[in-house]
Scaffold this active site. Structure first.
Site, PDB file in Angstrom:
ATOM      1  N   ASP A 294       0.221  -8.647  -1.118  1.00 55.32           N
ATOM      2  CA  ASP A 294      -0.728  -8.258  -0.085  1.00 55.32           C
ATOM      3  C   ASP A 294      -0.329  -8.988   1.198  1.00 55.32           C
ATOM      4  OD1 ASP A 294      -2.831  -7.225   1.363  1.00 55.32           O
ATOM      5  OD2 ASP A 294      -4.348  -7.692  -0.129  1.00 55.32           O
TER       6      ASP A 294
HETATM    7  C1  NOJ Z   1      -4.865  -6.204   3.169  1.00 58.83           C
HETATM    8  C2  NOJ Z   1      -5.563  -5.411   2.114  1.00 58.83           C
HETATM    9  O1  NOJ Z   1      -6.113  -6.295   1.156  1.00 58.83           O
HETATM   10  C3  NOJ Z   1      -4.658  -4.404   1.424  1.00 58.83           C
HETATM   11  O2  NOJ Z   1      -5.462  -3.583   0.601  1.00 58.83           O
HETATM   12  C4  NOJ Z   1      -3.891  -3.600   2.424  1.00 58.83           C
HETATM   13  O3  NOJ Z   1      -3.083  -2.651   1.758  1.00 58.83           O
HETATM   14  C5  NOJ Z   1      -3.051  -4.540   3.271  1.00 58.83           C
HETATM   15  N1  NOJ Z   1      -3.923  -5.469   3.970  1.00 58.83           N
HETATM   16  C6  NOJ Z   1      -2.191  -3.812   4.301  1.00 58.83           C
HETATM   17  O4  NOJ Z   1      -2.977  -3.321   5.319  1.00 58.83           O
END
Ligand code: NOJ
Length: 750
Positions: A294
Site C-alpha cells: 500500500d
Molecule cells: C491507500 C489505500 O489504502 C489503497 O486502498 C489505495 O489503493 C492506495 N492508497 C493507492 O491510492
C-alpha cells in the site's frame, strides 16, 4: 534515505533481532496458538513457479528477467511518478512498458468518463453471485478501456468488518469470511475476464483506519516516523478461518496481485511480514503473482523485500512523502548480499507473469489515462468517456436488488403515494427520480434540503398534508477516518422524529457504509417503512424510486449485523491511544459480527442476512446428502494443507449438497436469498456456509435452493496440526432467511 553504510548496518541489525525473537509461539485465551510474525522458517521468500495456470507466462517472464540488468530489475519493481496513481518502471529496450495502476474499488479513480459503481458492501447486499460478477466485469472493462493495466481492487477481506465503526468497511463485501470469499472470487474473475488485472487488498488484518499509517504524520506522536502503525494481533485460527479466506478465494480466482496493508500483523509490518507473505500467501496459498505495498506501507528497503514484498509503491514517487524506497537504493544491498539477486529476480518475475498471462503484453489497453486529481497530475489531463448504457442499467439493478427493507407496515410502499415528500439535503438524485415519477402520477412533491431546519420541515410536511414523507438519512464514512459513533450524521435521529411527529406515514431511507443504531426511532408507529439502501452508486435515485413505488420488491439482505448498541458487538476497540506501538488485540478470535451475537445469545435489532420483501416466503423440505464433484472452479491451485489430502483431491471439491424448497407465499413477484449456516462440534457460534438467491419467484411458485458444500466449507483449521480438518461428529446445518431465521435443521457427518 538509504544506501548509506549506516542505514545498511541498522537494517541488518534489525533483521537479526527480528529473527531471534521470531519463533515464539504465543498462547491465547481460547487455547489456540499464535505463530508470531517473522519466524525463522518464514525465510526465504518462495520463488514463483507459475502455478498450474500461468506456466507459459512464467517462462516468458523468466526469459525477460534473464535479459535485464540489476538496474532494470530494481527499476521495474519500484513505483515511479507517471500518468497513474501507481506506475511500474519500464524496460523499454525489452518492450516492457510502465504499467498503469489506478484505484478502485467502486470504479476507476480518480478519472473522468467512468461509472460510479455500487460499493462492495452494496453489491454484497444483493447476495447475488451473478450480479457481483457482472459488476466486476463491467468495472474491469472500464479500467481496461481507460488504459489501466492493474486495478487496485477489490477489497477481499481487509477490512472484513471486525470493527463496526471501521471507516472502510463499505469498500469490502460482507462481515463474513465465506460470503466475502464468494464475492472476492466473482469480482476477481469478472474484472480479469474483462482484461484488467486485479489487486486483492488489503492483506491482512487491516480493520481500522485510526493509526493505520502514521508514516510522516507529525501530529500523532512527535517526532516524525516514531509511532508504528497499529498492530493487529491475530491468533492463527482466526487468521485462517476469517481473515485469509477471502484472499484464498482471490488467489484461486487468479488475481494477478495482492496489496499488503498499512497495519502491522502481530507486531511486524504487514508488508515486511515474512510469516504472512512468505509462509502463508506464497506458501500455503501458493500465490504466483506480485505482492504490492500500500502507498506508504514500506518503512525500510531490505526487511520488506526479504519479507516477501515484490513491488514497492509508490516507490520513489510522490516527492518522497512516503519515503523513497527501492529503485537504485536497493543495489548496494544486493551487491553486499543482504538482499539476494534471486529475490529481486523473483519479484520481477512475479510482477511480469500476470501481465503476460492476461494478454496485455501482446494486446495492451489503449493508452488514454489521465489523472484528474490535482494531487497526481504530472502531465496533461486526458480522459475519455468509456461508460456504456448497459452498465447504467446494471448499476440501477444492483441498487434495486441491494435495497434492504428493515421495517414495513405497508403492503407495498408507494402504491398509495400522494402529495407530499420531505427529502433532506445532499442527495439530489433520489429527489429527481421521485419527483419525476410522482409528477407523472399527478402527485405533488415538496422537498427540504436542510437536515436541521426543523421548523421548516415540520411546517412543510404538516401544511402540505403529506400522505407520505420520505426521509433520507446517512452515515458518511470514508478512507482514513473511523466512524465516531454508529449514529446518523447531523443528528438525523431528530430529523426523523420531527417528520414522524407530523406525518403518520414516514419512510426512512438510510445511506450508510455500515450499521446504524436505530433504537431511538425504529419503533415509532409513524415510521412505517425503513430501507437500508447502502452506497448504491450513480443510479441511486432511480433504484430507490423503483423500490419505493413498488416496481421491484426489495430483496437485499444485510451484509452485517445491526445491534441495539455498540456494546452488543464484540471487542472491536478502535485503539487510539497515542502510544508508540498501538495494539489491537483480536481477543474475540473468530467471533466477529453475527458469530459473536450467536455465540453469546445476544439478540440484535436486525441480524446479519436480514431483509424483508413485499412478498412472503415459506421454507420446506431440507435435504442433505454426501456427493462428490471434483473442484472445477479453481484457476490457480492453492497449497492449503488438509486432512486426507491424497494429492489428487482438493480442499475445494464439493462433498455435500443441501437443498430446500422455497415458496413465494405472497402476492407479488419477488426474490429471496436463502442462507445456510453450519454449527461445528468444535467451534462456538454459527458459520454462514452457503447462500442461493432465488430470483423473481412468481406468487405461489416453489423453487429449490441449492447449497454446494466444499470440503473447506465443512472444515475447521487446526492450529496444532496446521491443516484443515473435518470434525468428528455431526455438523448441524440450518437453512433459512437470515442468521436468526433458521427454519429448518439437518446435519451432516463424514
Ligand atoms: C491507500 C489505500 O489504502 C489503497 O486502498 C489505495 O489503493 C492506495 N492508497 C493507492 O491510492
Amino acid at each position: 534515505m538509504h544506501s548509506t553504510v549506516l542505514s545498511l548496518l541498522i537494517v541488518t541489525l534489525s533483521l537479526f533481532v527480528t529473527l531471534s525473537l521470531g519463533d515464539i509461539l504465543l498462547r491465547d485465551g481460547a487455547g489456540s496458538t499464535t505463530l508470531s510474525d517473522n519466524s525463522p522458517e518464514a525465510w526465504p521468500a518462495p520463488n514463483a513457479t507459475g502455478g498450474n495456470a500461468w506456466k507459459d507466462a512464467f517462462s516468458r517472464a523468466q526469459a525477460f528477467v534473464a535479459q535485464m540488468t540489476l538496474e532494470e530489475k530494481v527499476n521495474l519493481i519500484t513505483g515511479h511518478d507517471g500518468r497513474c496513481v501507481g506506475n511500474t518502471g519500464a524496460v523499454e529496450r525489452l518492450g516492457v512498458p510502465a504499467l498503469c495502476l489506478e484505484d478502485g474499488p467502486a470504479g476507476v479513480r480518480p478519472v473522468l468518463g467512468v461509472s460510479q459503481f455500487p460499493a462492495g458492501q452494496a453489491v454484497a447486499a444483493t447476495w447475488d453471485r451473478d450480479l457481483i460478477y457482472q459488476r466486476g466485469h463491467a468495472m474491469g472493462q472500464e479500467f481496461f478501456d481507460q488504459g489501466v493495466n492493474i486495478a487496485l481492487s477489490p477489497v477481499t477481506g481487509g477490512p472484513l468488518g471486525r470493527s463496526p465503526r471501521g471507516g472502510r468497511n463499505f469498500e469490502g463485501f460482507f462481515d463474513d469470511a465465506y460470503a466475502t470469499g464468494e464475492a472476492a472470487y466473482a469480482t476477481v474473475k469478472g474484472m480479469q475476464d474483462a482484461g484488467v488485472l486485479t489487486t486483492a487488498k488489503h492483506y491482512v488484518g487491516y480493520e481500522q483506519e485510526t493509526f493505520r499509517n502514521p508514516y510522516s504524520v507529525l501530529d500523532v506522536i512527535d517526532p516524525i516516523n516514531i509511532q508504528a502503525p497499529i498492530s493487529s494481533n491475530i491468533d492463527n485460527k482466526a487468521l485462517h478461518e476469517l481473515y485469509l479466506w477471502g484472499f484464498a478465494e482471490a488467489v484461486r480466482a487468479g488475481t494477478g496481485y495482492v496489496m499488503c496493508s498499512y497495519n502491522e500483523v502481530n507486531e511486524t509490518h504487514a508488508c515486511a511480514n515474512a510469516y504472512t507473505q512468505n509462509n502463508i500467501l506464497k506458501g500455503e496459498l501458493n500465490f504466483q503473482g506480485g505482492i504490492m505495498s500500500d502507498w506508504g506501507g514500506v518503512w525500510s528497503d531490505t526487511e520488506f523485500i526479504n519479507g516477501g514484498l515484490d513491488i514497492a509503491m509508490p516507490g520513489v514517487a510522490f516527492l518522497g512523502i512516503f519515503g523513497l524506497w527501492w529503485g537504485d537504493g536497493l543495489i548496494p544491498y544486493v551487491e553486499s548480499g543482504v538482499v539476494s539477486e534471486s529475490r529481486v529476480d523473483d519479484a520481477a518475475i512475479r510482477l511480469l507473469t500476470p501481465w503476460i498471462f492476461s494478454g496485455q503484453a501482446d494486446n495492451p489497453p489503449p493508452a488514454v489515462t489521465f489523472n484528474v486529481d490535482p494531487v497526481y497530475i504530472t502531465d496533461d489531463v486526458y480522459w475519455r468517456d468509456v461508460r456504456k448504457v448497459e452498465t447504467m442499467a446494471l448499476i440501477r439493478q444492483i441498487g434495486e436488488d441491494s435495497a434492504t427493507l428493515l421495517k414495513n407496515v405497508l403492503a407495498i410502499i408507494g402504491t398509495d403515494a400522494g402529495s407530499g415528500w420531505a427529502i433532506p439535503p445532499t442527495i439530489v438524485t433520489p429527489y429527481e427520480a421521485i419527483n419525476y415519477r410522482a409528477r407523472r402520477m399527478n402527485s405533488q412533491v415538496y422537498a427540504v434540503f436542510n437536515d436541521t431546519a426543523y421548523d421548516v420541515i415540520a411546517y412543510t410536511v404538516a401544511e402540505s398534508m403529506a400522505d407520505v414523507a420520505i426521509v433520507f438519512v446517512s452515515a458518511y464514512t470514508m478512507e482514513g477516518v473511523d466512524r465516531a459513533t454508529l449514529y446518523l450524521d447531523h443528528d438525523e435521529e431528530l430529523l426523523i422524529e420531527t417528520v414522524a411527529a407530523v406525518c403518520n406515514n414516514t419512510i426512512v431511507v438510510i445511506h450508510a457504509g455500515g450499521p446504524v443504531l436505530v433504537e431511538a426511532w425504529i419503533d415509532n408507529p409513524h415510521v412505517t417503512a425503513v430501507v437500508a439502501a447502502h452506497f448504491p452508486g450513480q443510479e441511486s435515485g432511480d433504484a430507490i424510486a423503483n423500490v419505493l413505488f413498488g416496481d421491484v420488491s426489495p430483496s437485499g439482505k444485510l451484509p452485517y449485523t445491526i445491534g441495539r448498541s455498540l456494546d452488543d458487538y464484540p471487542p472491536n476497540t478502535i485503539s487510539d491511544d497515542p502510544v508508540l506501538n498501538p495494539q489491537a488485540n483480536f481477543t474475540e478470535s473468530t467471533l466477529i459480527d453475527y458469530r459473536w451475537f450467536s455465540a453469546h445469545n445476544i439478540t440484535p435489532r436486525f441480524e446479519f442476512g436480514y431483509g424483508l420483501s413485499y412478498s412472503t416466503f415459506a421454507y420446506n423440505n431440507i435435504s442433505v446428502r454426501s456427493v462428490y464433484e471434483a473442484d472445477n472452479s479453481t484457476i490457480q491451485k492453492t497449497n492449503e494443507p488438509f486432512e486426507d489430502s491424497d494429492g489428487s483431491n482438493s480442499l475445494y471439491d464439493i462433498i455435500a449438497e443441501v437443498t430446500a424448497q422455497v415458496t413465494n407465499t405472497g402476492n407479488v413477484t419477488a426474490s429471496e436469498a436463502a442462507q445456510l449456516y453450519a454449527t461445528f462440534p468444535d467451534s462456538p457460534g454459527i458459520w454462514l456456509r452457503g447462500f442461493d438467491k432465488l430470483k423473481a419467484l412468481s406468487p405461489g411458485e416453489t423453487r429449490t435452493a441449492t447449497f454446494a458444500l466444499r470440503r473447506k466449507d465443512l472444515s475447521l483449521w487446526s492450529t496444532e496440526r496446521q491443516l484443515w480438518y473435518i470434525t468428528e461428529g455431526e455438523i448441524q446445518l440450518q437453512v433459512g432467511a437470515s442468521s436468526a431465521k433458521l427454519y429448518m435443521t439437518s446435519s451432516w457427518s463424514s
